[in-house]
Scaffold this active site. Sequence first.
Site, PDB file in Angstrom:
ATOM      1  N   ARG A  35     -36.498 -12.265 -45.952  1.00  0.00           N
ATOM      2  CA  ARG A  35     -37.141 -10.610 -46.364  1.00  0.00           C
ATOM      3  C   ARG A  35     -36.106  -9.740 -46.082  1.00  0.00           C
ATOM      4  O   ARG A  35     -36.199  -8.555 -46.772  1.00  0.00           O
ATOM      5  CB  ARG A  35     -38.423 -10.570 -45.379  1.00  0.00           C
ATOM      6  CG  ARG A  35     -39.547 -11.555 -45.868  1.00  0.00           C
ATOM      7  CD  ARG A  35     -40.820 -11.273 -44.914  1.00  0.00           C
ATOM      8  NE  ARG A  35     -41.880 -11.873 -45.787  1.00  0.00           N
ATOM      9  CZ  ARG A  35     -42.925 -12.217 -45.069  1.00  0.00           C
ATOM     10  NH1 ARG A  35     -43.015 -12.148 -43.657  1.00  0.00           N
ATOM     11  NH2 ARG A  35     -43.893 -12.907 -45.730  1.00  0.00           N
ATOM     12  N   GLY A 355     -48.266 -19.315 -50.353  1.00  0.00           N
ATOM     13  CA  GLY A 355     -47.493 -19.948 -49.224  1.00  0.00           C
ATOM     14  C   GLY A 355     -47.132 -21.321 -49.519  1.00  0.00           C
ATOM     15  O   GLY A 355     -45.936 -21.739 -49.500  1.00  0.00           O
ATOM     16  N   GLY A 378     -50.558 -13.790 -50.387  1.00  0.00           N
ATOM     17  CA  GLY A 378     -51.740 -12.951 -50.455  1.00  0.00           C
ATOM     18  C   GLY A 378     -51.829 -11.888 -51.293  1.00  0.00           C
ATOM     19  O   GLY A 378     -52.729 -11.683 -51.976  1.00  0.00           O
TER      20      GLY A 378
END
Length: 396
Positions: A35, A355, A378
Amino acid sequence: MKTIDSINFSGKRAIIRVDFNVPLDSTFKVTDETRIKAAIPTLKKILKDGGSIVLMSHLGRPKDGPTNKCSLSHIVGNVSKALGINVSFVDDCISQEAFDRSAGLKLGEVLLLENLRFYKEEEKGDENFAKLLSKHGNVYVNDAFGTAHRAHASTAVIAKFFTRENKCLGYVMANEVASIDKVLNHAAKPFTAIIGGAKVSDKILIIEQLMNKADNILISGGMAFTFVKAMGGNIGKSLCEDDRLQTAKDILQKAKEKGVTFYIPTDAIIADNFSNDANFKESKIREIPDGWMGLDAGPETILMNADVIKNSKTILWNGPMGVFEMSNFENGTKQAALAIAEATKNGAYTLIGGGDSVAAINKYNLADKVSYVSTGGGALLEYIEQGSLPGVKAVE
Ligand code: AMP
Protein backbone atom coordinates in the site's frame (compact mmCIF):
# COMPACT_ATOMS: atom_id res chain seq x y z
CA MET A 1 -13.47 11.11 -13.50
CA LYS A 2 -11.27 13.93 -12.19
CA THR A 3 -7.71 12.74 -11.59
CA ILE A 4 -4.58 14.48 -10.40
CA ASP A 5 -3.43 14.73 -14.00
CA SER A 6 -5.91 17.60 -14.42
CA ILE A 7 -4.24 19.71 -11.73
CA ASN A 8 -0.88 21.47 -11.73
CA PHE A 9 0.36 21.36 -8.13
CA SER A 10 3.04 24.00 -8.58
CA GLY A 11 3.07 26.15 -5.42
CA LYS A 12 0.19 24.16 -3.92
CA ARG A 13 -0.06 22.12 -0.72
CA ALA A 14 -1.97 18.89 -1.25
CA ILE A 15 -3.74 17.13 1.61
CA ILE A 16 -3.89 13.50 0.51
CA ARG A 17 -5.95 10.69 2.02
CA VAL A 18 -3.80 7.61 1.46
CA ASP A 19 -4.32 4.03 2.59
CA PHE A 20 -1.28 3.30 4.75
CA ASN A 21 -3.15 0.69 6.75
CA VAL A 22 -0.26 -1.76 6.46
CA PRO A 23 0.40 -4.89 8.53
CA LEU A 24 3.01 -4.54 11.33
CA ASP A 25 4.79 -7.34 13.20
CA SER A 26 5.25 -7.48 16.98
CA THR A 27 8.24 -5.13 16.78
CA PHE A 28 6.21 -2.65 14.67
CA LYS A 29 8.05 -3.40 11.44
CA VAL A 30 6.01 -3.20 8.24
CA THR A 31 5.57 -6.73 6.86
CA ASP A 32 3.93 -5.77 3.54
CA GLU A 33 4.69 -2.43 1.88
CA THR A 34 2.27 -2.86 -1.06
CA ARG A 35 0.00 0.00 0.00
CA ILE A 36 2.88 2.38 0.65
CA LYS A 37 4.43 1.62 -2.73
CA ALA A 38 1.05 2.00 -4.45
CA ALA A 39 0.80 5.62 -3.29
CA ILE A 40 4.23 6.68 -4.58
CA PRO A 41 3.28 7.65 -8.19
CA THR A 42 0.66 10.08 -6.85
CA LEU A 43 3.14 11.66 -4.44
CA LYS A 44 5.86 11.90 -7.09
CA LYS A 45 3.56 13.65 -9.57
CA ILE A 46 2.73 16.34 -6.99
CA LEU A 47 6.36 16.84 -5.97
CA LYS A 48 7.45 16.94 -9.63
CA ASP A 49 4.87 19.67 -10.29
CA GLY A 50 6.48 21.67 -7.47
CA GLY A 51 3.97 21.18 -4.66
CA SER A 52 4.18 20.06 -1.05
CA ILE A 53 2.26 17.21 0.59
CA VAL A 54 0.42 16.47 3.82
CA LEU A 55 -0.42 12.76 4.13
CA MET A 56 -3.25 11.40 6.25
CA SER A 57 -4.31 7.79 6.85
CA HIS A 58 -5.66 5.37 9.38
CA LEU A 59 -3.77 2.35 10.71
CA GLY A 60 -5.42 -0.60 12.41
CA ARG A 61 -8.48 -0.31 14.61
CA PRO A 62 -7.65 1.89 17.61
CA LYS A 63 -10.62 1.67 20.00
CA ASP A 64 -9.99 4.36 22.59
CA GLY A 65 -7.72 7.07 21.29
CA PRO A 66 -3.98 6.93 20.70
CA THR A 67 -2.05 3.67 21.10
CA ASN A 68 1.55 3.02 20.13
CA LYS A 69 0.44 -0.13 18.32
CA CYS A 70 -1.53 1.92 15.80
CA SER A 71 0.86 4.85 15.46
CA LEU A 72 1.81 5.84 11.93
CA SER A 73 5.22 6.87 13.35
CA HIS A 74 6.24 3.23 12.75
CA ILE A 75 5.98 3.60 8.99
CA VAL A 76 7.68 6.99 8.41
CA GLY A 77 10.97 5.28 7.51
CA ASN A 78 9.24 3.04 4.95
CA VAL A 79 7.47 5.99 3.31
CA SER A 80 10.71 8.02 3.21
CA LYS A 81 12.59 5.13 1.63
CA ALA A 82 9.90 4.40 -0.95
CA LEU A 83 9.66 8.07 -1.92
CA GLY A 84 13.40 8.73 -1.81
CA ILE A 85 13.18 11.82 0.44
CA ASN A 86 12.87 12.36 4.19
CA VAL A 87 9.22 12.50 5.22
CA SER A 88 8.51 14.27 8.52
CA PHE A 89 5.91 13.22 11.07
CA VAL A 90 3.66 14.97 13.55
CA ASP A 91 2.07 13.05 16.43
CA ASP A 92 -1.47 14.35 15.97
CA CYS A 93 -3.65 15.26 13.00
CA ILE A 94 -5.52 18.33 14.30
CA SER A 95 -3.30 19.80 17.04
CA GLN A 96 -1.93 23.34 16.77
CA GLU A 97 1.48 21.81 16.18
CA ALA A 98 0.08 19.78 13.28
CA PHE A 99 -1.32 22.92 11.65
CA ASP A 100 1.90 24.88 12.28
CA ARG A 101 3.93 22.07 10.71
CA SER A 102 1.75 21.79 7.60
CA ALA A 103 1.65 25.59 7.20
CA GLY A 104 5.45 25.67 7.45
CA LEU A 105 6.04 23.03 4.76
CA LYS A 106 8.35 24.18 1.96
CA LEU A 107 7.65 23.13 -1.62
CA GLY A 108 8.99 19.62 -2.19
CA GLU A 109 8.47 18.62 1.46
CA VAL A 110 6.18 15.90 2.81
CA LEU A 111 4.54 15.64 6.24
CA LEU A 112 2.72 12.57 7.58
CA LEU A 113 -0.02 13.17 10.17
CA GLU A 114 -0.73 10.73 13.02
CA ASN A 115 -3.52 8.13 12.70
CA LEU A 116 -6.88 9.75 11.88
CA ARG A 117 -8.76 7.08 13.81
CA PHE A 118 -7.25 8.24 17.10
CA TYR A 119 -10.26 10.57 16.85
CA LYS A 120 -13.70 8.92 16.87
CA GLU A 121 -14.89 11.81 14.69
CA GLU A 122 -13.08 10.30 11.71
CA GLU A 123 -15.27 7.22 11.33
CA LYS A 124 -18.38 9.17 12.34
CA GLY A 125 -17.84 11.46 9.37
CA ASP A 126 -17.89 14.46 11.69
CA GLU A 127 -18.11 17.71 9.71
CA ASN A 128 -16.12 19.81 12.14
CA PHE A 129 -13.29 17.31 12.18
CA ALA A 130 -13.35 17.15 8.37
CA LYS A 131 -13.23 20.95 8.20
CA LEU A 132 -10.20 21.00 10.49
CA LEU A 133 -8.43 18.40 8.35
CA SER A 134 -9.18 20.46 5.24
CA LYS A 135 -7.05 23.29 6.64
CA HIS A 136 -3.90 21.24 6.03
CA GLY A 137 -3.95 21.89 2.29
CA ASN A 138 -5.44 23.87 -0.57
CA VAL A 139 -6.03 20.85 -2.81
CA TYR A 140 -7.65 17.60 -1.62
CA VAL A 141 -6.59 14.30 -3.19
CA ASN A 142 -8.31 11.03 -2.36
CA ASP A 143 -6.09 8.04 -3.10
CA ALA A 144 -7.38 5.57 -0.49
CA PHE A 145 -9.42 3.03 -2.43
CA GLY A 146 -9.49 0.59 0.50
CA THR A 147 -11.68 3.03 2.47
CA ALA A 148 -13.53 4.66 -0.42
CA HIS A 149 -16.71 2.77 0.52
CA ARG A 150 -16.81 4.59 3.85
CA ALA A 151 -18.23 8.09 4.22
CA HIS A 152 -15.62 9.05 6.82
CA ALA A 153 -14.39 12.57 7.56
CA SER A 154 -11.15 12.17 5.58
CA THR A 155 -12.50 10.01 2.76
CA ALA A 156 -15.65 11.88 1.77
CA VAL A 157 -16.91 14.66 4.08
CA ILE A 158 -13.70 16.72 3.77
CA ALA A 159 -14.28 17.14 0.01
CA LYS A 160 -17.06 19.66 0.59
CA PHE A 161 -14.51 22.17 1.91
CA PHE A 162 -12.73 22.34 -1.43
CA THR A 163 -13.95 23.85 -4.68
CA ARG A 164 -14.50 21.59 -7.70
CA GLU A 165 -11.16 22.63 -9.20
CA ASN A 166 -9.30 21.76 -6.03
CA LYS A 167 -10.25 18.14 -5.41
CA CYS A 168 -9.49 15.00 -7.34
CA LEU A 169 -8.62 11.30 -7.28
CA GLY A 170 -5.03 10.06 -7.06
CA TYR A 171 -3.64 7.37 -9.32
CA VAL A 172 -4.54 4.41 -7.07
CA MET A 173 -8.17 5.47 -7.00
CA ALA A 174 -8.22 6.39 -10.67
CA ASN A 175 -6.81 3.01 -11.72
CA GLU A 176 -9.26 1.12 -9.54
CA VAL A 177 -12.24 3.08 -10.81
CA ALA A 178 -11.10 2.73 -14.42
CA SER A 179 -10.73 -1.04 -14.06
CA ILE A 180 -14.15 -1.54 -12.47
CA ASP A 181 -15.70 0.76 -15.04
CA LYS A 182 -14.14 -1.25 -17.83
CA VAL A 183 -15.62 -4.48 -16.46
CA LEU A 184 -19.05 -3.15 -15.52
CA ASN A 185 -19.71 -0.72 -18.34
CA HIS A 186 -17.43 -1.53 -21.26
CA ALA A 187 -16.93 -5.28 -21.01
CA ALA A 188 -15.89 -7.12 -24.14
CA LYS A 189 -18.22 -10.13 -24.46
CA PRO A 190 -18.51 -12.81 -23.29
CA PHE A 191 -18.20 -11.42 -19.76
CA THR A 192 -17.85 -14.05 -17.04
CA ALA A 193 -18.19 -13.25 -13.35
CA ILE A 194 -16.71 -15.89 -11.06
CA ILE A 195 -18.25 -15.69 -7.62
CA GLY A 196 -16.85 -18.03 -5.02
CA GLY A 197 -16.07 -18.01 -1.34
CA ALA A 198 -17.92 -19.13 1.70
CA LYS A 199 -21.38 -17.63 1.88
CA VAL A 200 -24.28 -16.89 -0.46
CA SER A 201 -25.59 -14.27 1.96
CA ASP A 202 -22.43 -12.15 1.52
CA LYS A 203 -22.73 -12.18 -2.25
CA ILE A 204 -26.45 -11.89 -3.03
CA LEU A 205 -26.37 -8.20 -3.97
CA ILE A 206 -23.27 -8.68 -6.09
CA ILE A 207 -24.79 -11.61 -7.96
CA GLU A 208 -27.99 -9.65 -8.57
CA GLN A 209 -26.07 -6.68 -9.96
CA LEU A 210 -23.84 -8.88 -12.08
CA MET A 211 -26.85 -10.62 -13.60
CA ASN A 212 -27.53 -7.30 -15.34
CA LYS A 213 -24.04 -7.20 -16.81
CA ALA A 214 -22.49 -10.64 -17.23
CA ASP A 215 -23.14 -13.35 -19.83
CA ASN A 216 -21.95 -16.11 -17.51
CA ILE A 217 -21.92 -16.44 -13.76
CA LEU A 218 -19.70 -19.16 -12.43
CA ILE A 219 -20.59 -20.11 -8.87
CA SER A 220 -17.91 -21.84 -6.87
CA GLY A 221 -16.49 -22.50 -3.41
CA GLY A 222 -18.54 -23.12 -0.28
CA MET A 223 -21.49 -21.07 -1.49
CA ALA A 224 -22.12 -23.50 -4.35
CA PHE A 225 -23.54 -26.09 -1.91
CA THR A 226 -26.48 -23.89 -0.99
CA PHE A 227 -27.36 -23.78 -4.70
CA VAL A 228 -26.89 -27.56 -5.07
CA LYS A 229 -29.15 -28.26 -2.09
CA ALA A 230 -31.73 -25.78 -3.40
CA MET A 231 -31.78 -27.82 -6.62
CA GLY A 232 -32.47 -31.02 -4.67
CA GLY A 233 -28.96 -32.43 -4.32
CA ASN A 234 -27.52 -34.25 -1.31
CA ILE A 235 -24.59 -32.24 0.02
CA GLY A 236 -23.73 -34.22 3.19
CA LYS A 237 -22.29 -31.88 5.81
CA SER A 238 -20.95 -29.34 3.29
CA LEU A 239 -21.24 -25.64 4.10
CA CYS A 240 -24.85 -24.59 3.56
CA GLU A 241 -27.07 -21.67 4.50
CA ASP A 242 -30.45 -23.32 4.94
CA ASP A 243 -32.14 -19.95 5.35
CA ARG A 244 -30.93 -18.97 1.88
CA LEU A 245 -32.26 -21.93 -0.11
CA GLN A 246 -35.18 -19.89 -1.43
CA THR A 247 -32.80 -17.02 -2.28
CA ALA A 248 -30.68 -19.44 -4.29
CA LYS A 249 -33.79 -20.68 -6.14
CA ASP A 250 -34.87 -17.08 -6.85
CA ILE A 251 -31.43 -16.22 -8.21
CA LEU A 252 -31.47 -19.22 -10.55
CA GLN A 253 -34.95 -18.29 -11.76
CA LYS A 254 -33.94 -14.68 -12.38
CA ALA A 255 -30.85 -15.80 -14.27
CA LYS A 256 -33.06 -17.88 -16.56
CA GLU A 257 -35.34 -14.90 -17.24
CA LYS A 258 -32.38 -12.64 -17.98
CA GLY A 259 -30.62 -15.17 -20.20
CA VAL A 260 -27.53 -15.34 -18.00
CA THR A 261 -25.84 -18.74 -17.99
CA PHE A 262 -25.21 -20.02 -14.48
CA TYR A 263 -22.47 -22.56 -13.99
CA ILE A 264 -22.77 -24.60 -10.79
CA PRO A 265 -20.10 -27.22 -9.97
CA THR A 266 -20.98 -30.78 -10.98
CA ASP A 267 -18.44 -32.61 -8.83
CA ALA A 268 -16.33 -31.97 -5.76
CA ILE A 269 -13.42 -33.21 -3.71
CA ILE A 270 -15.10 -34.31 -0.51
CA ALA A 271 -13.54 -34.88 2.91
CA ASP A 272 -14.67 -36.50 6.15
CA ASN A 273 -13.35 -33.57 8.16
CA PHE A 274 -12.50 -29.86 7.75
CA SER A 275 -8.79 -30.55 7.83
CA ASN A 276 -5.89 -31.05 5.45
CA ASP A 277 -5.33 -34.42 7.14
CA ALA A 278 -8.88 -35.62 6.48
CA ASN A 279 -9.63 -38.57 4.20
CA PHE A 280 -10.75 -37.27 0.82
CA LYS A 281 -12.12 -38.50 -2.50
CA GLU A 282 -14.02 -37.38 -5.60
CA SER A 283 -17.82 -37.25 -5.65
CA LYS A 284 -20.71 -36.11 -7.84
CA ILE A 285 -21.81 -32.87 -6.24
CA ARG A 286 -25.46 -33.97 -5.92
CA GLU A 287 -24.50 -37.26 -4.27
CA ILE A 288 -22.29 -36.36 -1.34
CA PRO A 289 -22.66 -39.06 1.35
CA ASP A 290 -23.73 -38.19 4.89
CA GLY A 291 -20.77 -37.27 7.06
CA TRP A 292 -18.73 -35.89 4.13
CA MET A 293 -18.25 -32.30 3.00
CA GLY A 294 -17.17 -30.71 -0.28
CA LEU A 295 -13.96 -28.71 0.11
CA ASP A 296 -12.79 -28.22 -3.47
CA ALA A 297 -13.91 -28.39 -7.09
CA GLY A 298 -13.72 -31.87 -8.66
CA PRO A 299 -11.94 -32.68 -11.95
CA GLU A 300 -15.04 -32.30 -14.13
CA THR A 301 -15.81 -28.88 -12.61
CA ILE A 302 -12.19 -27.77 -13.00
CA LEU A 303 -12.41 -28.56 -16.73
CA MET A 304 -15.78 -26.82 -17.04
CA ASN A 305 -14.44 -23.72 -15.25
CA ALA A 306 -11.30 -23.60 -17.41
CA ASP A 307 -13.39 -23.90 -20.55
CA VAL A 308 -15.72 -21.02 -19.59
CA ILE A 309 -12.78 -18.87 -18.46
CA LYS A 310 -10.72 -19.43 -21.58
CA ASN A 311 -13.68 -18.57 -23.82
CA SER A 312 -14.33 -15.25 -22.07
CA LYS A 313 -13.13 -11.81 -23.09
CA THR A 314 -13.79 -10.17 -19.73
CA ILE A 315 -13.46 -11.88 -16.35
CA LEU A 316 -14.18 -10.70 -12.84
CA TRP A 317 -12.99 -13.09 -10.13
CA ASN A 318 -14.13 -12.82 -6.55
CA GLY A 319 -13.73 -15.71 -4.12
CA PRO A 320 -11.89 -19.04 -4.22
CA MET A 321 -13.13 -22.38 -5.61
CA GLY A 322 -12.42 -24.26 -2.41
CA VAL A 323 -10.42 -24.23 0.78
CA PHE A 324 -7.27 -23.22 -1.07
CA GLU A 325 -5.44 -22.53 2.19
CA MET A 326 -5.16 -26.33 2.60
CA SER A 327 -2.89 -28.03 0.04
CA ASN A 328 -5.24 -31.00 -0.53
CA PHE A 329 -8.10 -28.67 -1.45
CA GLU A 330 -6.35 -25.96 -3.46
CA ASN A 331 -6.38 -27.47 -6.93
CA GLY A 332 -9.71 -25.98 -8.08
CA THR A 333 -8.59 -22.48 -7.12
CA LYS A 334 -5.11 -22.95 -8.56
CA GLN A 335 -6.41 -24.27 -11.89
CA ALA A 336 -8.92 -21.42 -12.16
CA ALA A 337 -6.14 -18.89 -11.45
CA LEU A 338 -3.97 -20.49 -14.16
CA ALA A 339 -6.87 -20.45 -16.63
CA ILE A 340 -7.46 -16.75 -15.88
CA ALA A 341 -3.76 -16.04 -16.51
CA GLU A 342 -4.00 -17.89 -19.82
CA ALA A 343 -7.15 -16.02 -20.82
CA THR A 344 -5.31 -12.76 -20.05
CA LYS A 345 -2.42 -13.81 -22.26
CA ASN A 346 -4.93 -14.44 -25.04
CA GLY A 347 -6.35 -10.93 -24.77
CA ALA A 348 -9.08 -11.09 -22.11
CA TYR A 349 -9.40 -8.28 -19.54
CA THR A 350 -9.22 -9.87 -16.09
CA LEU A 351 -9.98 -8.14 -12.80
CA ILE A 352 -9.24 -9.94 -9.53
CA GLY A 353 -10.90 -8.49 -6.47
CA GLY A 354 -11.85 -9.44 -2.96
CA GLY A 355 -9.42 -10.54 -0.26
CA ASP A 356 -9.23 -14.26 -0.84
CA SER A 357 -8.97 -14.32 -4.61
CA VAL A 358 -6.19 -11.74 -4.34
CA ALA A 359 -4.48 -13.98 -1.76
CA ALA A 360 -4.89 -16.91 -4.16
CA ILE A 361 -3.52 -15.09 -7.21
CA ASN A 362 -0.52 -14.04 -5.10
CA LYS A 363 -0.06 -17.57 -3.74
CA TYR A 364 0.39 -18.86 -7.29
CA ASN A 365 2.60 -15.89 -8.31
CA LEU A 366 0.16 -14.84 -11.02
CA ALA A 367 -0.47 -11.20 -10.00
CA ASP A 368 1.49 -9.87 -12.98
CA LYS A 369 -0.22 -12.31 -15.36
CA VAL A 370 -3.71 -10.83 -14.92
CA SER A 371 -4.94 -7.41 -16.03
CA TYR A 372 -5.66 -5.85 -12.65
CA VAL A 373 -5.56 -6.89 -9.01
CA SER A 374 -7.79 -4.66 -6.90
CA THR A 375 -6.31 -3.30 -3.67
CA GLY A 376 -9.64 -2.95 -1.86
CA GLY A 377 -11.91 -5.96 -1.61
CA GLY A 378 -14.74 -4.32 0.34
CA ALA A 379 -14.64 -1.19 -1.78
CA LEU A 380 -14.67 -3.17 -5.02
CA LEU A 381 -17.66 -5.25 -3.98
CA GLU A 382 -19.55 -2.20 -2.80
CA TYR A 383 -18.77 -0.38 -6.03
CA ILE A 384 -20.34 -3.26 -7.95
CA GLU A 385 -23.35 -3.35 -5.60
CA GLN A 386 -23.98 0.40 -5.53
CA GLY A 387 -22.55 1.59 -8.84
CA SER A 388 -20.29 4.15 -7.09
CA LEU A 389 -18.58 4.88 -3.78
CA PRO A 390 -18.84 7.76 -1.29
CA GLY A 391 -15.11 8.52 -1.71
CA VAL A 392 -15.48 8.78 -5.49
CA LYS A 393 -18.76 10.69 -5.47
CA ALA A 394 -17.33 13.24 -3.03
CA VAL A 395 -14.77 14.55 -5.50
CA GLU A 396 -16.98 14.34 -8.57
P1 AMP B 1 -15.08 -15.31 1.12
O1 AMP B 1 -14.34 -14.47 2.14
O2 AMP B 1 -16.56 -15.32 1.30
O3 AMP B 1 -14.63 -15.02 -0.27
O4 AMP B 1 -14.66 -16.82 1.46
C1 AMP B 1 -13.36 -17.28 1.37
C2 AMP B 1 -13.19 -18.47 2.24
O5 AMP B 1 -14.09 -19.47 1.84
C3 AMP B 1 -11.79 -19.06 2.15
O6 AMP B 1 -11.17 -18.96 3.41
C4 AMP B 1 -12.05 -20.52 1.79
O7 AMP B 1 -11.25 -21.42 2.52
C5 AMP B 1 -13.49 -20.72 2.14
N1 AMP B 1 -14.11 -21.77 1.36
C6 AMP B 1 -14.08 -21.95 0.03
N2 AMP B 1 -14.70 -23.08 -0.33
C7 AMP B 1 -15.14 -23.68 0.81
C8 AMP B 1 -15.84 -24.87 1.10
N3 AMP B 1 -16.21 -25.70 0.13
N4 AMP B 1 -16.13 -25.15 2.39
C9 AMP B 1 -15.74 -24.30 3.35
N5 AMP B 1 -15.08 -23.15 3.15
C10 AMP B 1 -14.78 -22.84 1.89
